[in-house]
Design an enzyme around this catalytic site. Structure first.
Site, PDB file in Angstrom:
ATOM      1  N   GLU A 106      14.400  20.257 -27.114  1.00  0.00           N
ATOM      2  CA  GLU A 106      15.193  21.012 -28.080  1.00  0.00           C
ATOM      3  C   GLU A 106      15.782  20.063 -29.121  1.00  0.00           C
ATOM      4  O   GLU A 106      16.134  18.935 -28.801  1.00  0.00           O
ATOM      5  CB  GLU A 106      16.321  21.733 -27.322  1.00  0.00           C
ATOM      6  CG  GLU A 106      17.031  22.801 -28.099  1.00  0.00           C
ATOM      7  CD  GLU A 106      17.996  23.606 -27.214  1.00  0.00           C
ATOM      8  OE1 GLU A 106      17.541  24.261 -26.246  1.00  0.00           O
ATOM      9  OE2 GLU A 106      19.197  23.568 -27.510  1.00  0.00           O
ATOM     10  N   ASP A 108      18.767  20.425 -32.019  1.00  0.00           N
ATOM     11  CA  ASP A 108      19.830  21.389 -32.370  1.00  0.00           C
ATOM     12  C   ASP A 108      20.719  21.014 -33.534  1.00  0.00           C
ATOM     13  O   ASP A 108      21.243  19.896 -33.554  1.00  0.00           O
ATOM     14  CB  ASP A 108      20.865  21.471 -31.223  1.00  0.00           C
ATOM     15  CG  ASP A 108      20.345  22.092 -29.975  1.00  0.00           C
ATOM     16  OD1 ASP A 108      19.461  22.919 -30.053  1.00  0.00           O
ATOM     17  OD2 ASP A 108      20.884  21.724 -28.905  1.00  0.00           O
ATOM     18  N   GLU A 110      24.294  22.774 -34.544  1.00  0.00           N
ATOM     19  CA  GLU A 110      25.254  23.823 -34.188  1.00  0.00           C
ATOM     20  C   GLU A 110      26.507  23.648 -35.034  1.00  0.00           C
ATOM     21  O   GLU A 110      27.100  22.565 -35.058  1.00  0.00           O
ATOM     22  CB  GLU A 110      25.638  23.726 -32.702  1.00  0.00           C
ATOM     23  CG  GLU A 110      24.502  24.127 -31.780  1.00  0.00           C
ATOM     24  CD  GLU A 110      24.899  24.067 -30.319  1.00  0.00           C
ATOM     25  OE1 GLU A 110      24.663  25.052 -29.597  1.00  0.00           O
ATOM     26  OE2 GLU A 110      25.435  23.019 -29.901  1.00  0.00           O
TER      27      GLU A 110
END
Ligand SMILES: *[C@@H]1O[C@H](CO)[C@@H](O)[C@H](O)[C@H]1NC(C)=O
Length: 293
Positions: A106, A108, A110
């Site tokens: 993953e 990311d 955020e």
């Protein structure tokens, strides 16, 4: 068509192609439906201008999200996002790539909301083989709720670079050959979502979402994907080594990019797992490769 006109068109089109091919940050505007589909809570997504721009709504009943149609092994992915304005404490707006496998990889972005006038935090993370714990957190040098900014990921066999507009804010080097971990053999989809995370997001969960301010709305446009499309199970990609992001100039940041990354680290970084000796008494391998010295 006469010869000179034809030559002229060929030259022109190869110029257009070359300038795009050499520049992953060329703004690319494509409609939502070309690359993406809604993931859940379809009625919480609003489409503007024929889908060239969309709004995600979060209220007490649910957040919402969308995902890429295809899975990709390497490439360049970007999204223009305008974060939830006003009181966004407790909300998280995410833009990430994930393989959604048992031992998933993953990448990311955020964005953690905040009370009106208080700064957003951008948290990034990289998971390899199901393991993350590689958080970095920064403040942005602008108010991300006021205008669209472009957030991008460049991912090739050599590095993963996180960009905010044209500025690299993080680089994650491939240390496979030194025994490190790197996402390289699991295709990923791109996901975007807006949800309530007031159990951890703002000041570590101290600030709760104020539902009297709902709905919370984040805006998206761009929807650019330029990756090697692969089936979910594919371990490699047909065109690997032949695409623009595989070329030598994208194997490392250039001098100006390293300078900008250093500026982000000095001025805007709140937390970097690479420097957390309590958590990692030994410097994680990939961290030893992520600077220009
Ligand atoms: C919210 O604002 C507070 C106070 O300025 C700050 O400490 C915090 O880092 C900000 N961001 C988040 C996501 O909590």
């Amino acid at each position: 068509m006469n010869y000179s006109l034809r030559m002229c068109l060929i030259l022109l089109s190869s110029f257009v192609y070359a300038s795009f091919a050499a520049n992953p940050r060329t703004p690319i505007d494509v409609p939502f439906g070309r690359n993406y589909v809604p993931t859940w809570a379809y009625d919480h997504i609003k489409y503007l201008n024929g889908g060239s721009e969309i709004l995600l709504n979060l209220d007490k009943s649910t957040g919402t999200g969308f995902q890429s149609k295809g899975s990709y092994l390497f490439g360049h992915f970007s999204m223009f996002i305008k974060m939830v304005p006003g009181d966004s404490a407790g909300t998280v707006t995410a833009f990430y790539l994930s393989s959604q496998t048992a031992e998933h990889d993953e990448i990311d972005f955020e964005f953690l909301g905040n009370r009106t006038g208080q700064p957003y935090i951008l948290q990034t993370n990289v998971f390899t083989g199901g393991k993350g714990d590689r958080e970095q957190r920064i403040y942005l040098w602008f108010d991300p709720t006021q205008a669209y900014h472009r957030y991008s990921v460049l991912w090739n066999m050599f590095q993963i670079v996180f960009f905010v507009d044209d500025i690299p804010i993080r680089v994650f080097k491939n240390t496979n050959q030194l025994g490190g971990k790197y996402p390289f053999n699991q295709p990923m989809k791109i996901y975007n979502s807006l949800w309530n995370a007031d159990d951890w997001a703002t000041r570590g969960g101290l600030e709760k979402t104020d539902w009297s301010k709902a709905p919370f709305i984040a805006s998206y446009k761009g929807f650019h994907i330029d990756g090697c499309e692969a089936s979910v199970n594919a371990k490699f990609c047909d065109t690997q080594g032949k695409r623009w992001w595989d070329q030598p100039e994208f194997h490392d940041l250039d001098v100006a990019q390293w300078q900008r990354l250093r500026w982000v680290r000095q001025k805007y970084t709140i937390y970097n797992y690479c420097n957390d000796r309590k958590r990692y008494p030994q410097v994680p391998l990939e961290c030893t490769r992520d600077r220009d010295v």
